[in-house]
Write a protein that holds these residues in place. Structure first.
Motif, PDB file in Angstrom:
ATOM      1  N   GLU A  66       0.831  -1.211   0.000  1.00 40.91           N
ATOM      2  CA  GLU A  66       0.000   0.000   0.000  1.00 40.91           C
ATOM      3  C   GLU A  66       0.865   1.260   0.000  1.00 40.91           C
ATOM      4  O   GLU A  66       0.524   2.257  -0.631  1.00 40.91           O
ATOM      5  CB  GLU A  66      -0.915   0.001   1.222  1.00 40.91           C
ATOM      6  N   ASN A  67       2.037   1.201   0.694  1.00 39.29           N
ATOM      7  CA  ASN A  67       2.957   2.342   0.753  1.00 39.29           C
ATOM      8  C   ASN A  67       4.346   1.902   0.318  1.00 39.29           C
ATOM      9  O   ASN A  67       4.778   0.782   0.605  1.00 39.29           O
ATOM     10  CB  ASN A  67       3.008   2.906   2.175  1.00 39.29           C
ATOM     11  N   ILE A  68       5.035   2.773  -0.371  1.00 39.68           N
ATOM     12  CA  ILE A  68       6.389   2.491  -0.866  1.00 39.68           C
ATOM     13  C   ILE A  68       7.283   3.684  -0.563  1.00 39.68           C
ATOM     14  O   ILE A  68       6.795   4.809  -0.349  1.00 39.68           O
ATOM     15  CB  ILE A  68       6.383   2.218  -2.388  1.00 39.68           C
ATOM     16  N   PRO A  69       8.640   3.465  -0.538  1.00 45.74           N
ATOM     17  CA  PRO A  69       9.559   4.599  -0.341  1.00 45.74           C
ATOM     18  C   PRO A  69       9.412   5.594  -1.489  1.00 45.74           C
ATOM     19  O   PRO A  69       9.232   5.216  -2.642  1.00 45.74           O
ATOM     20  CB  PRO A  69      10.936   3.940  -0.330  1.00 45.74           C
ATOM     21  N   ASP A  70       9.464   6.871  -1.157  1.00 48.55           N
ATOM     22  CA  ASP A  70       9.331   7.919  -2.164  1.00 48.55           C
ATOM     23  C   ASP A  70      10.519   7.851  -3.107  1.00 48.55           C
ATOM     24  O   ASP A  70      11.671   8.091  -2.699  1.00 48.55           O
ATOM     25  CB  ASP A  70       9.268   9.285  -1.468  1.00 48.55           C
ATOM     26  N   PRO A  71      10.264   7.505  -4.404  1.00 51.72           N
ATOM     27  CA  PRO A  71      11.387   7.369  -5.338  1.00 51.72           C
ATOM     28  C   PRO A  71      12.042   8.717  -5.656  1.00 51.72           C
ATOM     29  O   PRO A  71      13.190   8.749  -6.139  1.00 51.72           O
ATOM     30  CB  PRO A  71      10.726   6.770  -6.595  1.00 51.72           C
ATOM     31  N   ASP A  72      11.391   9.797  -5.387  1.00 49.23           N
ATOM     32  CA  ASP A  72      11.957  11.116  -5.686  1.00 49.23           C
ATOM     33  C   ASP A  72      12.673  11.738  -4.506  1.00 49.23           C
ATOM     34  O   ASP A  72      13.257  12.830  -4.620  1.00 49.23           O
ATOM     35  CB  ASP A  72      10.831  12.068  -6.132  1.00 49.23           C
ATOM     36  N   ASP A 106       0.141   1.932  -7.584  1.00 47.42           N
ATOM     37  CA  ASP A 106      -0.326   0.658  -8.136  1.00 47.42           C
ATOM     38  C   ASP A 106      -1.161  -0.149  -7.138  1.00 47.42           C
ATOM     39  O   ASP A 106      -1.659  -1.223  -7.473  1.00 47.42           O
ATOM     40  CB  ASP A 106       0.874  -0.196  -8.570  1.00 47.42           C
ATOM     41  N   TYR A 107      -1.324   0.416  -5.927  1.00 48.20           N
ATOM     42  CA  TYR A 107      -2.073  -0.318  -4.904  1.00 48.20           C
ATOM     43  C   TYR A 107      -3.565  -0.302  -5.250  1.00 48.20           C
ATOM     44  O   TYR A 107      -4.144   0.741  -5.536  1.00 48.20           O
ATOM     45  CB  TYR A 107      -1.843   0.314  -3.533  1.00 48.20           C
ATOM     46  N   LYS A 108      -4.221  -1.459  -5.206  1.00 48.21           N
ATOM     47  CA  LYS A 108      -5.618  -1.595  -5.609  1.00 48.21           C
ATOM     48  C   LYS A 108      -6.540  -1.967  -4.457  1.00 48.21           C
ATOM     49  O   LYS A 108      -7.732  -2.169  -4.653  1.00 48.21           O
ATOM     50  CB  LYS A 108      -5.741  -2.661  -6.704  1.00 48.21           C
ATOM     51  N   GLY A 109      -5.994  -2.050  -3.259  1.00 48.68           N
ATOM     52  CA  GLY A 109      -6.821  -2.401  -2.116  1.00 48.68           C
ATOM     53  C   GLY A 109      -7.013  -3.896  -1.985  1.00 48.68           C
ATOM     54  O   GLY A 109      -6.409  -4.691  -2.718  1.00 48.68           O
ATOM     55  N   GLU A 110      -7.884  -4.270  -1.041  1.00 45.63           N
ATOM     56  CA  GLU A 110      -8.135  -5.682  -0.814  1.00 45.63           C
ATOM     57  C   GLU A 110      -8.953  -6.261  -1.973  1.00 45.63           C
ATOM     58  O   GLU A 110      -9.953  -5.681  -2.384  1.00 45.63           O
ATOM     59  CB  GLU A 110      -8.898  -5.860   0.507  1.00 45.63           C
TER      60      GLU A 110
END
Length: 413
Positions: free
Chosen positions: A241-247, A271-275
């Motif tokens: 659901e959360n990823i490191p900020d690529p910027d 790209d997170y689409k939920g459950e």
């Protein structure tokens, strides 16, 4: 109502009379000698006192006189006896007027009809009555018309909510009970509720009950929709659901030894689409909501005489009021709804507009009085301010004169 019939009503007052099919059981408009007809209970020593008055505003100073509660935070208990009757095979009409000119905050405005065997001097809140009818107000949450019947020794409240009038004017309350077990409630000669005694009160057990032997089958499916067994979760569905900020960039002044190992802040994964949940489809085994089958209630027995009382012989005011000032008037008991309507028009209907006109006039006079007092107070304040300024000015002049005198003395010395 024609003038002849109206004069007959006034003449007979609380004495019963019969004119053809018309039965006038009671008509009390609290003219002279009302105390000879009304008995105050002695059940307790601190009951509030009723006074005979038309109040602060009225439509007609004589015709508007009734019984008014006169002491705050008191119980009231008084009653009047009439020739005992039964309403078997007859319509029963109960009617009276109520005026909460004190802008009531909490208190009753209802009447009670009692059996003829009531001991009037011992009447109190637990005395058995036949019918209790009329308005009851207590705060913003309770503003209802009570319609309570005693049936087989138990008091039954109506299952409907009938809102009463809560202003300071006189209002007409009418209850009609018919020998076919129907009823009607009117306020100001307009119907506000009606129906069946059996349906709108819990006098009798239910006609139908749930079959105690019936149970929902174990295989009864009440799910209208189910998951589609053919629907599969895509392989690329599961992502964080959360990823490191690529910027994000490590700050130039970041010191790993002092600040620890630098980690970029987390951001929502685009790209997170939920459950993942499978699609829903119609359940082929759905049988609908299971309804518990009903059977005739063996405890139910129809009663065509719910409406009937073998003895009605006393009308009473048995109530509590926080703020006193309510006026009761024009008590009528008859078997003729048309007569009640005409009496209502001849009493409440004839005085309601003049009553409002007088109240409006009194309020206008009070408004003008307040405005005049405000003007006078303003003038007095301005006069006082001027006097204070003049006194301050005089004091300043005296101080200046004293200073001049002191200065001259110094020069001479």
């Amino acid at each position: 109502m024609g003038p002849t019939l109206y004069m007959l009503l006034l003449y007979f007052s609380s004495y019963g009379m019969t004119l053809g099919d018309l039965l006038l059981i009671l008509y009390d408009h609290f003219a002279d000698a009302w105390k000879s007809r009304w008995v105050e209970s002695k059940h307790r020593s601190d009951y509030g006192k009723f006074v005979h008055t038309a109040g602060k505003f009225y439509g007609d100073v004589e015709r508007s006189k009734g019984l008014q509660t006169s002491q705050d935070a008191r119980f009231y208990s008084a009653s009047s006896r009439f020739e005992s009757i039964s309403n078997k095979d007859q319509t029963l009409v109960i009617q009276f007027t109520v005026k909460h000119e004190q802008n009531i905050d909490c208190g009753g405005g209802y009447i009670k009809l009692f059996p003829a065997d009531l001991n009037q001097e011992e009447m109190h809140g637990d005395s058995t009555y036949n019918i209790m009818f009329g308005p009851d107000i207590c705060g913003p949450g309770t503003k209802k018309v009570h319609v309570i019947f005693n049936y087989k020794g138990k008091n039954h409240l109506i299952n409907k909510d009938i809102r009463c009038k809560d202003d300071e004017y006189t209002h007409l309350y009418t209850l009609i009970v018919n020998p076919d077990n129907t009823y009607e409630v009117k306020i100001d000669n307009k119907k506000v509720e009606s129906g069946s005694l059996e349906e709108d009160w819990d006098f009798l057990p239910l006609k139908k009950i749930k079959d105690p032997d019936a149970e929902k089958p174990d295989d009864w499916d009440e799910k209208e929709n189910i998951d589609d067994p053919e629907d599969k979760k895509p392989e690329d569905w599961d992502v964080a659901e959360n990823i490191p900020d690529p910027d994000a960039k490590k700050p130039d002044d970041w010191d790993d030894e002092m600040d620890g190992e630098w980690e970029p802040p987390m951001v929502t994964n685009p790209d997170y689409k939920g459950e993942w949940k499978p699609k829903q489809i119609d359940n082929p085994a759905y049988k609908g909501k299971w309804v518990h089958p009903e059977i005739d209630n063996p405890e139910y027995t129809a009663d065509p005489e719910i409406y009937q009382y073998a003895s009605i012989g006393v009308i009473g005011l048995d109530l509590w009021q926080v703020k006193s000032g309510t006026i009761f008037d024009n008590f009528l008991i008859t078997n003729d709804p048309k007569l009640a309507e005409e009496v209502g028009n001849e009493t409440w209907g004839a005085t309601k507009d003049p009553e409002k006109k007088m109240k409006d006039s009194l309020e206008e006079e009070e408004r003008k009085k307040r405005e005049a007092e405000e003007v006078n107070k303003k003038d007095e304040d301005e006069d006082k301010e001027e006097r204070d300024e003049e006194e301050d000015y005089d004091e300043e002049e005296e101080e200046e004169e004293e200073e001049e005198t002191d200065s001259k003395l110094k020069d001479e010395l």
